[in-house]
Design a protein around this motif. Sequence first.
Motif, PDB file in Angstrom:
ATOM      1  N   CYS A 350       0.936  -1.049   0.040  1.00 49.44           N
ATOM      2  CA  CYS A 350       0.029  -0.097   0.168  1.00 49.44           C
ATOM      3  C   CYS A 350       0.864   1.283   0.012  1.00 49.44           C
ATOM      4  O   CYS A 350       1.802   1.396   0.935  1.00 49.44           O
ATOM      5  N   CYS A 353       0.167   3.425   3.316  1.00 47.23           N
ATOM      6  CA  CYS A 353       0.445   3.043   4.889  1.00 47.23           C
ATOM      7  C   CYS A 353       1.543   1.886   4.807  1.00 47.23           C
ATOM      8  O   CYS A 353       2.145   1.722   5.975  1.00 47.23           O
ATOM      9  N   CYS A 368      -7.033  -0.620   0.429  1.00 47.42           N
ATOM     10  CA  CYS A 368      -6.385  -1.223   1.540  1.00 47.42           C
ATOM     11  C   CYS A 368      -7.318  -1.491   2.552  1.00 47.42           C
ATOM     12  O   CYS A 368      -7.713  -0.377   3.090  1.00 47.42           O
ATOM     13  N   HIS A 370      -6.131  -1.833   5.770  1.00 46.10           N
ATOM     14  CA  HIS A 370      -5.567  -1.028   6.782  1.00 46.10           C
ATOM     15  C   HIS A 370      -5.826   0.532   6.998  1.00 46.10           C
ATOM     16  O   HIS A 370      -6.115   0.909   7.990  1.00 46.10           O
ATOM     17  N   CYS A 371      -5.736   1.099   5.624  1.00 50.82           N
ATOM     18  CA  CYS A 371      -5.819   2.598   5.787  1.00 50.82           C
ATOM     19  C   CYS A 371      -7.099   3.003   4.859  1.00 50.82           C
ATOM     20  O   CYS A 371      -7.388   4.077   5.065  1.00 50.82           O
ATOM     21  N   HIS A 373      -6.868   3.258   1.655  1.00 55.01           N
ATOM     22  CA  HIS A 373      -6.326   3.931   0.557  1.00 55.01           C
ATOM     23  C   HIS A 373      -6.839   3.307  -0.618  1.00 55.01           C
ATOM     24  O   HIS A 373      -6.951   1.843  -0.669  1.00 55.01           O
TER      25      HIS A 373
HETATM   26 ZN   LIG Z   1      -3.047   1.162   3.304  1.00 51.75          ZN
END
Ligand SMILES: [Zn+2]
Length: 429
Positions: A350, A353, A368, A370-371, A373
């Motif tokens: 990514c 992040c 993503c 996680h973030c 994006h």
């Molecule tokens: Zn990310």
Amino acid sequence: MQRRKVTLKLYPNAAQMARLEAWTRLHCELYNAALEERIDAWRKAGKSISYYDQQNVLPQIKADRPEFVELGSHALQQTLRRLDLAFQSFFRRVKAGQTPGFPRFKSAKRFSGFTYPDPAGWKLMQHGGRGTTLRLGSGDAALSIRARGRHRFGVEAKPNDITLTRRNGQWFVSVTLRVPDAACARERTGDQRRGVDFGVTDWATFDDGRTIDNPRWLRVDLPKLAALQRQRARKKKGSLRFKRIGRRIARLHDRIANLRRDFVHKKTTCMVQSCAVLATEQLAPKNMSRSAKGTVEAPGRRVQQKAGLNREIRSAAFGMAHPMLAYKAEEAGTRLHLSHTRQLKPSQRCSACWEIVPKTLSQRMHVCPHCGHTAPRDQNSAMVVLIDAHNTQDTPGTGVAARPKPRPRQRGKSKFLTRETPTTAPSGA
Ligand SMILES: [Zn+2]
């Protein structure tokens, strides 16, 4: 001092063509005779013959066969060296445990040409006009052959050696030039910092989302090629018509190769000229296009699909793009950064992040978990390599970013802070 190679197409007239062909036949004869001598000496006396043994016989050969004289002694030596090289490669590969083919006798038709290894016996003239003249030999018997195009290095470039090759009945001269560094320099018109991802869907995708279409020359011409190959299959092997279609197939292959090379030249020049920093990943098209066939015991999956993809990968000519980028970047003073693919995994990482987000090849969007994006897959990879380039400022102008491990979580630590795409220009760079 740099070395540059340029290839020019030759336009010999009928008489000149006949002499070039005759010279090639003589070089081929020498090659085959030297090969036979080596084989005989080994069979009959268990003796191996070196390059120098054969080179020392050349004056005798020229005395017996005066037609060899006008070929030039260094060019003749070079043909013997070519055979020696074939033997060296053969033995090297035997030693390495491979199973190479023994150096072969060559038919004059297939013999590709000959080389003048130093600036003697020929002259390359570029004066006025648009073309170049290649002068072979000396005195009244010299050949002055017209060539199309001219190299761009001006008068300071000194031609060092030439190789004449014949392909599909056309002649080319490949010239090695010794060029002063200053004469190599290429003008740069922009100072962008760009990451670029090469791919099959789009030939290139930049970090700002711009793309360059993949022209897919092969896809356009493949039906034509297949039709010709089918036609040829119906002809009697070795017949006139068989050969005639064979020539058309060769010309079509040539055409595709020319279009491809022209495209890659134009695009890489354009990239290098507009960028001060250009980041991409190291590619190994050979590994990328490895066959999915597997072995008899363990056959691979989706072999047909992989074969199709391989064709596209090879057709997109990434293998050609990288060397071109490398030397052009050097000439333009552009910093070319090649990220380590295995360590960095640009397509899986990514760009916001820096977490690894596994995807299959068919997933074209990077989302993503996680973030959050979200970006097109290739654009995300381009961004990742660009960030990697900024993180490794110490990389010299052109070279491999030999970083032991990618630094984790480079851009922002918390998943709440980095919901946006990071800007391309980092602070302090
Ligand atoms: Zn990310």
